[in-house]
Motif scaffolding. Structure first.
Motif, PDB file in Angstrom:
ATOM      1  N   VAL A  76       1.047  -1.225  -0.108  1.00 54.81           N
ATOM      2  CA  VAL A  76       0.179  -0.064   0.009  1.00 54.81           C
ATOM      3  C   VAL A  76       0.805   1.304   0.031  1.00 54.81           C
ATOM      4  CG1 VAL A  76      -1.608   1.244   1.333  1.00 54.81           C
ATOM      5  CG2 VAL A  76      -1.803  -1.191   1.173  1.00 54.81           C
ATOM      6  N   VAL A  77       1.939   1.417   0.712  1.00 53.36           N
ATOM      7  CA  VAL A  77       2.942   2.467   1.039  1.00 53.36           C
ATOM      8  C   VAL A  77       3.540   2.710  -0.510  1.00 53.36           C
ATOM      9  CG1 VAL A  77       5.244   3.269   2.101  1.00 53.36           C
ATOM     10  CG2 VAL A  77       3.239   2.270   3.518  1.00 53.36           C
ATOM     11  N   GLY A  78       3.809   1.365  -0.989  1.00 51.32           N
ATOM     12  CA  GLY A  78       4.672   1.639  -2.288  1.00 51.32           C
ATOM     13  C   GLY A  78       3.678   2.256  -3.446  1.00 51.32           C
ATOM     14  N   PHE A  79       2.553   1.746  -3.501  1.00 51.58           N
ATOM     15  CA  PHE A  79       1.424   2.179  -4.739  1.00 51.58           C
ATOM     16  C   PHE A  79       1.082   3.644  -4.239  1.00 51.58           C
ATOM     17  CE2 PHE A  79       0.866  -2.081  -5.792  1.00 51.58           C
ATOM     18  CZ  PHE A  79       1.056  -2.109  -7.032  1.00 51.58           C
ATOM     19  N   ALA A  80       1.189   4.232  -2.834  1.00 52.21           N
ATOM     20  CA  ALA A  80       0.644   5.574  -2.479  1.00 52.21           C
ATOM     21  C   ALA A  80       2.056   6.461  -3.247  1.00 52.21           C
ATOM     22  CB  ALA A  80       0.583   5.619  -1.232  1.00 52.21           C
ATOM     23  N   ILE A  81       3.168   6.049  -2.981  1.00 51.40           N
ATOM     24  CA  ILE A  81       4.461   6.754  -3.697  1.00 51.40           C
ATOM     25  C   ILE A  81       4.234   7.090  -5.232  1.00 51.40           C
ATOM     26  CG2 ILE A  81       6.601   6.800  -3.490  1.00 51.40           C
ATOM     27  CD1 ILE A  81       6.923   5.463  -0.968  1.00 51.40           C
ATOM     28  N   LEU A  82       3.821   5.800  -5.852  1.00 53.07           N
ATOM     29  CA  LEU A  82       3.976   5.959  -7.165  1.00 53.07           C
ATOM     30  C   LEU A  82       2.939   6.724  -7.553  1.00 53.07           C
ATOM     31  CD1 LEU A  82       4.717   2.034  -7.944  1.00 53.07           C
ATOM     32  CD2 LEU A  82       6.148   3.982  -8.600  1.00 53.07           C
ATOM     33  N   ARG A  83       1.780   6.618  -7.066  1.00 51.58           N
ATOM     34  CA  ARG A  83       0.631   7.528  -7.434  1.00 51.58           C
ATOM     35  C   ARG A  83       0.741   9.092  -7.176  1.00 51.58           C
ATOM     36  NH1 ARG A  83      -2.606  10.658  -8.858  1.00 51.58           N
ATOM     37  NH2 ARG A  83      -4.702  10.529  -9.028  1.00 51.58           N
ATOM     38  N   TRP A  84       1.452   9.405  -6.246  1.00 51.62           N
ATOM     39  CA  TRP A  84       1.500  10.831  -5.766  1.00 51.62           C
ATOM     40  C   TRP A  84       3.153  11.469  -5.740  1.00 51.62           C
ATOM     41  CZ3 TRP A  84      -2.223   8.126  -2.797  1.00 51.62           C
ATOM     42  CH2 TRP A  84      -3.579   8.394  -3.315  1.00 51.62           C
ATOM     43  N   VAL A  85       3.966  10.728  -5.805  1.00 50.66           N
ATOM     44  CA  VAL A  85       5.450  11.227  -5.919  1.00 50.66           C
ATOM     45  C   VAL A  85       5.955  11.207  -7.157  1.00 50.66           C
ATOM     46  CG1 VAL A  85       7.796  11.066  -4.984  1.00 50.66           C
ATOM     47  CG2 VAL A  85       5.663  10.509  -3.512  1.00 50.66           C
ATOM     48  N   GLU A  86       6.701  12.434  -7.586  1.00 48.97           N
ATOM     49  CA  GLU A  86       7.154  12.682  -8.941  1.00 48.97           C
ATOM     50  C   GLU A  86       8.458  12.404  -9.288  1.00 48.97           C
ATOM     51  OE1 GLU A  86       5.322  13.685 -11.534  1.00 48.97           O
ATOM     52  OE2 GLU A  86       3.532  13.707 -10.228  1.00 48.97           O
ATOM     53  N   ASN A  87       9.509  12.377  -8.220  1.00 46.78           N
ATOM     54  CA  ASN A  87      10.886  12.037  -8.161  1.00 46.78           C
ATOM     55  C   ASN A  87      11.116  10.721  -8.618  1.00 46.78           C
ATOM     56  OD1 ASN A  87      13.564  10.927  -6.834  1.00 46.78           O
ATOM     57  ND2 ASN A  87      13.535  13.319  -7.044  1.00 46.78           N
ATOM     58  N   THR A  88      11.879  10.823  -9.667  1.00 45.01           N
ATOM     59  CA  THR A  88      12.267   9.316 -10.343  1.00 45.01           C
ATOM     60  C   THR A  88      12.668   8.213  -9.106  1.00 45.01           C
ATOM     61  OG1 THR A  88      12.481  10.422 -12.393  1.00 45.01           O
ATOM     62  CG2 THR A  88      13.325   8.013 -12.333  1.00 45.01           C
ATOM     63  N   ASN A  89      13.924   8.547  -8.452  1.00 39.15           N
ATOM     64  CA  ASN A  89      14.388   7.674  -7.560  1.00 39.15           C
ATOM     65  C   ASN A  89      13.628   7.319  -6.514  1.00 39.15           C
ATOM     66  OD1 ASN A  89      17.062   8.039  -8.955  1.00 39.15           O
ATOM     67  ND2 ASN A  89      17.562   9.704  -8.037  1.00 39.15           N
ATOM     68  N   VAL A  90      12.818   8.210  -5.965  1.00 42.57           N
ATOM     69  CA  VAL A  90      11.610   7.842  -4.994  1.00 42.57           C
ATOM     70  C   VAL A  90      10.808   6.843  -5.585  1.00 42.57           C
ATOM     71  CG1 VAL A  90      10.123   8.674  -3.489  1.00 42.57           C
ATOM     72  CG2 VAL A  90      12.123   9.924  -3.849  1.00 42.57           C
ATOM     73  N   ARG A  91      10.579   7.153  -6.838  1.00 46.11           N
ATOM     74  CA  ARG A  91       9.298   6.098  -7.561  1.00 46.11           C
ATOM     75  C   ARG A  91       9.814   4.769  -7.768  1.00 46.11           C
ATOM     76  NH1 ARG A  91       5.067   8.252  -9.836  1.00 46.11           N
ATOM     77  NH2 ARG A  91       5.509   6.936 -12.028  1.00 46.11           N
ATOM     78  N   TYR A  92      11.305   4.918  -7.933  1.00 45.65           N
ATOM     79  CA  TYR A  92      11.887   3.452  -8.074  1.00 45.65           C
ATOM     80  C   TYR A  92      12.005   2.477  -6.928  1.00 45.65           C
ATOM     81  CZ  TYR A  92      15.517   0.121  -9.549  1.00 45.65           C
ATOM     82  OH  TYR A  92      16.190  -1.143  -9.755  1.00 45.65           O
ATOM     83  N   MET A  93      12.227   3.351  -5.572  1.00 41.98           N
ATOM     84  CA  MET A  93      12.313   2.675  -4.232  1.00 41.98           C
ATOM     85  C   MET A  93      11.034   2.364  -4.079  1.00 41.98           C
ATOM     86  SD  MET A  93      12.613   4.806  -0.739  1.00 41.98           S
ATOM     87  CE  MET A  93      11.033   5.483  -0.868  1.00 41.98           C
ATOM     88  N   ALA A  94       9.940   2.716  -4.514  1.00 41.52           N
ATOM     89  CA  ALA A  94       8.387   2.291  -4.123  1.00 41.52           C
ATOM     90  C   ALA A  94       8.263   0.964  -5.033  1.00 41.52           C
ATOM     91  CB  ALA A  94       7.490   3.499  -4.771  1.00 41.52           C
ATOM     92  N   VAL A  95       8.977   0.878  -6.072  1.00 42.40           N
ATOM     93  CA  VAL A  95       8.676  -0.307  -6.829  1.00 42.40           C
ATOM     94  C   VAL A  95       9.279  -1.703  -5.803  1.00 42.40           C
ATOM     95  CG1 VAL A  95       9.531  -1.858  -8.562  1.00 42.40           C
ATOM     96  CG2 VAL A  95       8.834   0.513  -9.230  1.00 42.40           C
ATOM     97  N   PHE A  96      10.070  -1.316  -5.252  1.00 48.58           N
ATOM     98  CA  PHE A  96      10.774  -2.360  -4.026  1.00 48.58           C
ATOM     99  C   PHE A  96       9.629  -2.621  -2.922  1.00 48.58           C
ATOM    100  CE2 PHE A  96      14.887  -1.066  -6.019  1.00 48.58           C
ATOM    101  CZ  PHE A  96      15.652  -2.001  -5.967  1.00 48.58           C
ATOM    102  N   PHE A  97       9.106  -1.683  -2.480  1.00 50.49           N
ATOM    103  CA  PHE A  97       8.262  -1.586  -1.567  1.00 50.49           C
ATOM    104  C   PHE A  97       6.858  -2.517  -1.917  1.00 50.49           C
ATOM    105  CE2 PHE A  97       8.666   2.326   1.228  1.00 50.49           C
ATOM    106  CZ  PHE A  97       9.954   1.963   1.553  1.00 50.49           C
ATOM    107  N   VAL A  98       6.441  -2.256  -3.532  1.00 47.54           N
ATOM    108  CA  VAL A  98       5.326  -3.064  -3.850  1.00 47.54           C
ATOM    109  C   VAL A  98       5.724  -4.471  -4.080  1.00 47.54           C
ATOM    110  CG1 VAL A  98       4.206  -3.310  -6.028  1.00 47.54           C
ATOM    111  CG2 VAL A  98       4.449  -0.959  -5.180  1.00 47.54           C
ATOM    112  N   THR A  99       7.050  -4.882  -4.582  1.00 47.38           N
ATOM    113  CA  THR A  99       7.371  -6.085  -5.089  1.00 47.38           C
ATOM    114  C   THR A  99       7.451  -6.968  -3.731  1.00 47.38           C
ATOM    115  OG1 THR A  99       9.727  -5.557  -5.202  1.00 47.38           O
ATOM    116  CG2 THR A  99       8.460  -5.705  -7.118  1.00 47.38           C
ATOM    117  N   ILE A 100       8.042  -6.379  -2.661  1.00 49.06           N
ATOM    118  CA  ILE A 100       8.330  -6.875  -1.416  1.00 49.06           C
ATOM    119  C   ILE A 100       7.052  -7.246  -0.607  1.00 49.06           C
ATOM    120  CG2 ILE A 100       9.232  -6.764   0.984  1.00 49.06           C
ATOM    121  CD1 ILE A 100      11.513  -5.355  -0.483  1.00 49.06           C
TER     122      ILE A 100
END
Length: 498
Positions: free
Chosen positions: A358-382
């Motif tokens: 849930v945290v990962g998708f919230a970041i992907l939905r509302w955060v614009e920074n590329t590196n932070v969005r890539y970090m969110a991908v880890f949250f989502v897969t984990i």
């Protein structure tokens, strides 16, 4: 010799059904074994089932998701799928066929046996993947994806049922967790392999040249067919006939499951078994969660290279950057499975990791920074990848008897596969490159997944308390002992895993 073994096994099963007045089976009184002997048998079973099933499922998932890797290597351009929703239809047709064959396939598996049926499926989807390298247009791709669904539809539920025939309830999730983690291994390995295979120079006959994305399908399919042909050499049929165990070890392997499940493993699937699986509230809970998990897992598996490509990385960079999130997901999924088996809990672990997604998708939905969005991908897969094997194992843990478990595994995966169909439409061309709609759908899905886990814990705990208080004993009234055992998970003495 095989006929003699079957007669001995059948006679042993008949002897086990005889019970003494105090409720202890006569076979338990006559045959005994130590925990050390059981551990030795379990280790031998581990080495001859789990690695092979993991390899086969990795190939299954690799042949399913390689279309995502091929898309950014030229498939979309060559088959006129750059714009519009043609690519989404190519994904959808696979899952539509896939879900239609899952339950019938598991019934066939129960009748034919896993040793040859599962490798047959592997050879089938490997051959289809290989042939996909030669498609010339969108129509040809649709036909290929349809046949891929026919062969892959029985693979996941079939392999889960196969493992459930060798392991006790408190051993099952760790093993299923290892083999389903092959999905994340395939995601990681698929990115590396696609990056390498797409660099192979063009080859083949005039008019049928193999290049870039076609290399991906051809060589991955070829490897799958070869391994599928070799699989029956290593794969056992069932515990009572396992070639790698001696006579006493085979008896221990079969007896330990019989004492836990109180059911004849050779019994055929009946309509009563189908109804027991289909009309179980807990199975619906697990199936709904599996459906939502599949929206995330199947969606990421196919669209992650595209999502990363749209972050500004080149095709090859996107393939390579897709590897680390899958590696982390693999390690975490296996760790969660092991901890869940050791703690005897399912729902707490599944709900907790859904919250990470849930945290990962919230970041992907509302955060614009590329590196932070890539970090969110880890949250989502984990957060999401442990859910698939977790909810499937939870449903099978709470289904008594091999026949009911065979239907349950296929039934839960069938309903979950509908999530795969939804996943193919969560990330569409018109929504890129931010894909707000897709991320929002997955965000809501993971929230509901956490709620399903919570409901499952509360429902199973309440049902266990009710049974402990004797409020389900009326189900035994007027039944013979054999009829009472046929109640399966509805038996007052059966306890659900929470």
């Amino acid at each position: 010799m095989a006929d003699v073994e079957k007669e001995v096994a059948q006679q042993s099963l008949q002897e086990r059904t005889a019970t003494s007045k105090d409720g202890t089976s006569s076979d338990e009184l006559e045959f005994d074994y130590t925990e050390e002997e059981e551990a030795i048998v379990r280790r031998k079973i581990d080495w001859h089932t789990v690695p092979l099933v993991t390899l086969l499922y990795m190939l299954c998932f690799l042949d399913r998701i390689n279309i995502g890797n091929a898309r950014i290597q030229g498939l979309a351009r060559d088959l006129d799928m750059v714009e519009g929703v043609r690519f989404n239809w190519a994904l959808s047709i696979f899952y539509i066929i896939y879900l239609l064959v899952e339950v019938p396939s598991n019934i066939l598996l129960k009748a034919i046996g896993a040793r040859f049926y599962l490798p047959l499926l592997v050879c089938g989807f490997g051959l289809v993947s290989l042939c996909t390298a030669f498609v010339k247009d969108f129509a040809g791709l649709m036909v290929a994806r349809s046949f891929l669904g026919v062969f892959e539809g029985g693979a996941m539920p079939g392999m889960a049922f196969f493992l459930s025939c060798f392991y006790k309830r408190n051993e099952l999730l760790f093993r299923i967790g290892i083999y389903v983690s092959a999905a994340s291994i395939a995601g990681a390995f698929g990115g590396l392999l696609a990056a390498a295979l797409s660099q192979i120079p063009s080859w083949g006959a005039a008019g049928a040249e193999i290049h870039t994305w076609r290399n991906i399908f051809f060589f991955e399919g070829l490897i799958t067919v070869i391994i599928g042909l070799l699989a029956p050499i290593w794969m056992p049929t069932d515990p009572s006939t396992a070639y790698f165990l001696n006579e006493r070890e085979r008896k221990i392997a079969a007896e330990r499951l019989l004492r836990e499940h109180r059911s004849d493993p050779a019994r055929k699937v009946t309509w009563a078994d189908v109804k027991a699986a289909v009309f179980c509230i807990h199975n619906y809970t697990c199936a709904l969660a599996f459906f939502l998990i599949n929206i995330t897992v199947q969606g990421l598996s196919v669209f992650l290279p595209t999502i990363l490509n749209d972050l500004g990385w080149t095709n090859t960079q996107a393939q390579l950057y897709s590897v680390p999130p899958y590696v982390c997901a693999c390690v975490v999924a296996i760790a969660v499975a092991w901890l869940s088996d050791k703690s005897g809990q399912r729902g707490v672990w599944l709900g907790s990791f859904a919250c990470i997604a849930v945290v990962g998708f919230a970041i992907l939905r509302w955060v614009e920074n590329t590196n932070v969005r890539y970090m969110a991908v880890f949250f989502v897969t984990i957060g999401a990848f442990p859910g698939g094997p977790g909810f499937l194992s939870w449903a099978m843990n709470n289904s008594a008897g091999p026949s009911v478990r065979a239907v349950t595994s296929a039934y839960v995966v069938t309903l979950g596969t509908i999530g795969g169909i939804v996943a193919t439409w969560t990330y569409i061309f018109y929504d890129g490159p931010k894909y707000h709609t897709g991320h929002t759908i997955n965000l809501v899905g993971q929230i509901v997944t956490a709620c399903c886990a919570l409901f499952g814990v509360l429902y199973c705990a309440r049902e266990n308390r009710v049974r402990a208080a004797g409020k389900r004993d009326h189900r035994l009234e007027g039944l013979t002992e054999e009829e009472a055992e046929e109640l399966g998970s509805r038996h007052p003495r059966f306890r659900y895993w929470t």
